[in-house]
Design an enzyme around this catalytic site. Structure first.
Site, PDB file in Angstrom:
ATOM      1  N   ARG A   1       0.727  -1.183  -0.192  1.00 59.44           N
ATOM      2  CA  ARG A   1      -0.130   0.072  -0.079  1.00 59.44           C
ATOM      3  C   ARG A   1       0.829   1.116   0.344  1.00 59.44           C
ATOM      4  O   ARG A   1       1.617   1.463   1.012  1.00 59.44           O
ATOM      5  CB  ARG A   1      -0.759  -0.087   1.207  1.00 59.44           C
ATOM      6  CG  ARG A   1      -1.808   1.184   1.183  1.00 59.44           C
ATOM      7  CD  ARG A   1      -2.694   1.104   2.480  1.00 59.44           C
ATOM      8  NE  ARG A   1      -3.385   2.329   2.538  1.00 59.44           N
ATOM      9  CZ  ARG A   1      -4.343   2.749   3.395  1.00 59.44           C
ATOM     10  NH1 ARG A   1      -4.499   1.589   4.616  1.00 59.44           N
ATOM     11  NH2 ARG A   1      -5.060   3.555   3.477  1.00 59.44           N
TER      12      ARG A   1
ATOM     13  N   ASP B   1      -3.346   4.702  -2.761  1.00 61.47           N
ATOM     14  CA  ASP B   1      -4.413   5.315  -1.959  1.00 61.47           C
ATOM     15  C   ASP B   1      -5.105   6.377  -3.133  1.00 61.47           C
ATOM     16  O   ASP B   1      -6.358   6.773  -2.764  1.00 61.47           O
ATOM     17  CB  ASP B   1      -4.241   6.038  -0.832  1.00 61.47           C
ATOM     18  CG  ASP B   1      -4.331   5.072   0.495  1.00 61.47           C
ATOM     19  OD1 ASP B   1      -3.827   4.107   0.484  1.00 61.47           O
ATOM     20  OD2 ASP B   1      -5.096   5.400   1.315  1.00 61.47           O
TER      21      ASP B   1
ATOM     22  N   HIS C   1     -16.043   7.001   4.500  1.00 60.87           N
ATOM     23  CA  HIS C   1     -15.233   6.104   5.208  1.00 60.87           C
ATOM     24  C   HIS C   1     -14.948   7.238   6.359  1.00 60.87           C
ATOM     25  O   HIS C   1     -14.142   8.145   6.269  1.00 60.87           O
ATOM     26  CB  HIS C   1     -13.931   6.163   4.102  1.00 60.87           C
ATOM     27  CG  HIS C   1     -12.771   5.371   4.980  1.00 60.87           C
ATOM     28  ND1 HIS C   1     -12.433   4.092   4.489  1.00 60.87           N
ATOM     29  CD2 HIS C   1     -12.072   5.761   5.923  1.00 60.87           C
ATOM     30  CE1 HIS C   1     -11.316   3.691   5.374  1.00 60.87           C
ATOM     31  NE2 HIS C   1     -11.007   4.632   6.120  1.00 60.87           N
TER      32      HIS C   1
ATOM     33  N   ASN D   1     -10.191   6.303  11.510  1.00 58.68           N
ATOM     34  CA  ASN D   1      -9.276   7.402  12.252  1.00 58.68           C
ATOM     35  C   ASN D   1      -9.109   8.540  11.183  1.00 58.68           C
ATOM     36  O   ASN D   1      -9.087   9.579  11.734  1.00 58.68           O
ATOM     37  CB  ASN D   1      -8.063   6.504  12.306  1.00 58.68           C
ATOM     38  CG  ASN D   1      -7.683   6.326  13.637  1.00 58.68           C
ATOM     39  OD1 ASN D   1      -7.995   7.124  14.546  1.00 58.68           O
ATOM     40  ND2 ASN D   1      -6.992   5.260  13.762  1.00 58.68           N
ATOM     41  N   GLY D   2      -9.254   8.118   9.968  1.00 56.82           N
ATOM     42  CA  GLY D   2      -9.110   9.350   9.129  1.00 56.82           C
ATOM     43  C   GLY D   2     -10.669   9.344   8.456  1.00 56.82           C
ATOM     44  O   GLY D   2     -11.159   8.242   8.360  1.00 56.82           O
TER      45      GLY D   2
ATOM     46  N   ASP E   1     -11.174   9.078  20.203  1.00 58.05           N
ATOM     47  CA  ASP E   1     -12.266   7.924  20.218  1.00 58.05           C
ATOM     48  C   ASP E   1     -13.831   8.120  20.277  1.00 58.05           C
ATOM     49  O   ASP E   1     -14.169   8.630  21.519  1.00 58.05           O
ATOM     50  CB  ASP E   1     -11.665   6.596  21.274  1.00 58.05           C
ATOM     51  CG  ASP E   1     -12.210   5.402  20.590  1.00 58.05           C
ATOM     52  OD1 ASP E   1     -13.424   5.373  20.342  1.00 58.05           O
ATOM     53  OD2 ASP E   1     -11.351   4.432  20.753  1.00 58.05           O
TER      54      ASP E   1
ATOM     55  N   ARG F   1     -16.140   6.207  20.924  1.00 55.46           N
ATOM     56  CA  ARG F   1     -16.804   5.491  21.985  1.00 55.46           C
ATOM     57  C   ARG F   1     -16.691   6.305  23.061  1.00 55.46           C
ATOM     58  O   ARG F   1     -17.582   6.219  24.117  1.00 55.46           O
ATOM     59  CB  ARG F   1     -16.087   4.127  21.930  1.00 55.46           C
ATOM     60  CG  ARG F   1     -16.364   3.162  20.827  1.00 55.46           C
ATOM     61  CD  ARG F   1     -15.582   2.038  20.873  1.00 55.46           C
ATOM     62  NE  ARG F   1     -14.333   2.337  20.421  1.00 55.46           N
ATOM     63  CZ  ARG F   1     -13.529   1.441  20.258  1.00 55.46           C
ATOM     64  NH1 ARG F   1     -13.579   0.263  20.028  1.00 55.46           N
ATOM     65  NH2 ARG F   1     -12.124   1.870  19.577  1.00 55.46           N
TER      66      ARG F   1
ATOM     67  N   GLU G   1     -18.553   1.544  10.447  1.00 54.41           N
ATOM     68  CA  GLU G   1     -19.047   0.241  10.696  1.00 54.41           C
ATOM     69  C   GLU G   1     -19.641  -0.251  11.877  1.00 54.41           C
ATOM     70  O   GLU G   1     -20.459  -1.038  11.908  1.00 54.41           O
ATOM     71  CB  GLU G   1     -17.788  -0.866  10.282  1.00 54.41           C
ATOM     72  CG  GLU G   1     -17.397  -0.764   8.695  1.00 54.41           C
ATOM     73  CD  GLU G   1     -16.095  -1.550   8.671  1.00 54.41           C
ATOM     74  OE1 GLU G   1     -15.732  -2.382   9.224  1.00 54.41           O
ATOM     75  OE2 GLU G   1     -15.280  -0.991   7.556  1.00 54.41           O
TER      76      GLU G   1
ATOM     77  N   GLU H   1      -9.663  -3.503   2.450  1.00 52.75           N
ATOM     78  CA  GLU H   1      -8.564  -2.756   1.658  1.00 52.75           C
ATOM     79  C   GLU H   1      -7.611  -3.789   0.752  1.00 52.75           C
ATOM     80  O   GLU H   1      -7.026  -3.948   0.012  1.00 52.75           O
ATOM     81  CB  GLU H   1      -7.910  -1.667   2.049  1.00 52.75           C
ATOM     82  CG  GLU H   1      -8.809  -0.467   2.350  1.00 52.75           C
ATOM     83  CD  GLU H   1      -8.183   0.517   3.394  1.00 52.75           C
ATOM     84  OE1 GLU H   1      -8.212   0.000   4.648  1.00 52.75           O
ATOM     85  OE2 GLU H   1      -8.022   1.611   3.199  1.00 52.75           O
TER      86      GLU H   1
HETATM   87  P1  AMP Z   1     -10.269   2.559  11.276  1.00 52.36           P
HETATM   88  O1  AMP Z   1      -9.275   3.966  11.123  1.00 52.36           O
HETATM   89  O2  AMP Z   1     -10.962   2.289  10.158  1.00 52.36           O
HETATM   90  O3  AMP Z   1      -9.302   1.375  11.827  1.00 52.36           O
HETATM   91  O4  AMP Z   1     -11.037   3.170  12.504  1.00 52.36           O
HETATM   92  C1  AMP Z   1     -10.473   3.308  13.838  1.00 52.36           C
HETATM   93  C2  AMP Z   1     -11.540   4.081  14.588  1.00 52.36           C
HETATM   94  O5  AMP Z   1     -12.804   3.436  14.702  1.00 52.36           O
HETATM   95  C3  AMP Z   1     -11.145   4.389  16.087  1.00 52.36           C
HETATM   96  O6  AMP Z   1     -10.615   5.678  16.134  1.00 52.36           O
HETATM   97  C4  AMP Z   1     -12.213   4.032  16.732  1.00 52.36           C
HETATM   98  O7  AMP Z   1     -12.553   5.260  17.626  1.00 52.36           O
HETATM   99  C5  AMP Z   1     -13.259   3.670  15.879  1.00 52.36           C
HETATM  100  N1  AMP Z   1     -14.386   2.775  16.246  1.00 52.36           N
HETATM  101  C6  AMP Z   1     -13.938   1.207  16.460  1.00 52.36           C
HETATM  102  N2  AMP Z   1     -14.934   0.586  16.922  1.00 52.36           N
HETATM  103  C7  AMP Z   1     -15.989   1.310  17.218  1.00 52.36           C
HETATM  104  C8  AMP Z   1     -16.980   1.403  17.991  1.00 52.36           C
HETATM  105  N3  AMP Z   1     -17.778  -0.230  18.050  1.00 52.36           N
HETATM  106  N4  AMP Z   1     -17.882   2.470  18.111  1.00 52.36           N
HETATM  107  C9  AMP Z   1     -17.523   3.505  17.646  1.00 52.36           C
HETATM  108  N5  AMP Z   1     -16.141   3.663  17.215  1.00 52.36           N
HETATM  109  C10 AMP Z   1     -15.602   2.758  16.891  1.00 52.36           C
END
Ligand code: AMP
Length: 354
Positions: free
Chosen positions: A41, A98, A158, A161-162, A233, A235, A284, A334
């Protein structure tokens, strides 16, 4: 490949006492020698690469020549390529960018309204990111909606994180929220997204900071973290919001509001939409964020379904059957896009055309 079965997967966090070379060597040792191809990547392909490509010495140099566009990503990606090519010298290595999915954007989407000479001289323009993710969910949405690609107007969100929002028509990226770099667009976990550029010299002067300091703050101390002062985060912020924390609520409201801006822009660009897709960590997994985004968009064509469908898990449609815009949750993949590109490139090389 071609049955798309995962044999093993893993993830090794890097620490200062584990340089990339030894970390990768550890992985390769575990994987062993029975490998036909490595897909890498690469974050930035600029306008040099509109598709994945086999990495030759020439391609390696081309990627090097645009590294200034992604100084945090491309050099380390290339270091990985070097280590992997040393470990597996006799098999093809493929670069998956990307940016390449977004090379279909028209100039009115990708140009910044600054003197055209800077585009000509320095290639300063919007490139967009998360291309493999937007491509994957596009393919899945076409299957789920059972309609031809060239008839579908899709908005791919999407949200991880990003965060990037892409307007897709004719199966191609038409506009996307990220820009020259992944700092642009929507507010993210720790990234500001778009701000008035005049804020940068203003902060430099008032806070006695260098440009690098400010950019570092915009990358790492902004977004959800910057507004809430608590966490990046979602959550954690939802928990604090529940307990009545005003700044957590504000951070989430602002986050949703910035996503709304780009969904609205996409609806205008596409003259409506057939599907809205949620993917990546937050998209998701967070029914709360999805609901906050979709509530109040009835007149735009989004009708929510009952709670059961709304929560659930895995790939599914979460809007009401009467909703003109189908809202979908599609877990991104991905790595599968990378494996498919590598596989097709290896077949092409062997003279098979698809
Ligand atoms: P990614 O960059 O796609 O790996 O997404 C990571 C982000 O997903 C993290 O910053 C988490 O805040 C968020 N995340 C993961 N699981 C959950 C959840 N069950 N509820 C809310 N946010 C989540």
């Amino acid at each position: 490949m071609p049955i798309e079965q995962i044999i093993a997967k893993g993830n090794i966090p890097r620490t200062p006492d584990h340089p990339l070379e030894t970390t990768l060597a550890d992985i390769f040792q575990q994987v062993g020698n029975d490998v036909d191809l490595v897909a890498h990547r690469i974050v930035h392909g600029a306008d040099l690469f509109s598709a994945s490509i086999r990495i030759t010495d020439d391609v390696f140099q081309q990627i090097q020549s645009i590294s200034h566009l992604a100084p945090l990503h491309n050099p380390v990606n290339l270091e990985g390529v070097e280590v992997a090519r040393r470990f597996y010298p006799d098999i093809p290595h493929v670069a998956v960018f990307d940016t390449s999915f977004h090379q279909t954007m028209p100039p009115e989407s990708f140009l910044y309204p600054i003197p055209y000479a800077y585009y000509e001289k320095h290639k300063i323009r919007k490139y967009g990111f998360h291309g493999s993710s937007h491509r994957y969910v596009l393919e899945r949405a076409v299957q789920m909606l059972d309609a031809p690609k060239n008839r579908l107007r899709l908005i791919s969100c999407h949200i991880g994180n990003g965060v990037s929002v892409t307007a897709i028509r004719n199966g191609q990226s038409y506009n996307t929220s990220m820009g020259l770099t992944p700092l642009a667009g929507v507010a993210m976990g720790t990234r500001s997204g778009n701000i008035d550029p005049a804020i940068i010299p203003f902060l430099e002067r008032l806070e006695g900071m260098t440009t690098n300091d400010v950019i570092d703050i915009l990358n790492h101390q902004s977004g959800l973290l910057g507004i809430s002062g608590i966490s990046n985060d979602v959550r954690v912020l939802l928990e604090h919001e529940q307990q009545g924390d005003e700044r957590a609520r504000l951070a989430l409201d602002l986050f949703i509001s910035k996503i709304h801006n780009y969904i609205g822009a996409s609806l205008a660009k596409l003259n409506g939409a057939d599907g809205l897709i949620f993917t990546a960590g937050i998209g998701e997994n967070s029914p709360e964020i999805r609901e906050k985004i979709c509530l109040g968009l009835e007149y735009a064509g989004i009708y929510l379904d009952n709670q059961a469908n709304w929560e659930g898990s895995g790939e599914r449609v979460i809007s009401s059957p009467y909703s003109p815009i189908k809202v979908m949750v599609i877990p991104t993949n991905e790595e599968l896009i990378m494996a498919r590109d590598g596989y097709w490139l290896s077949l092409e090389k062997a003279g098979v055309t698809g």
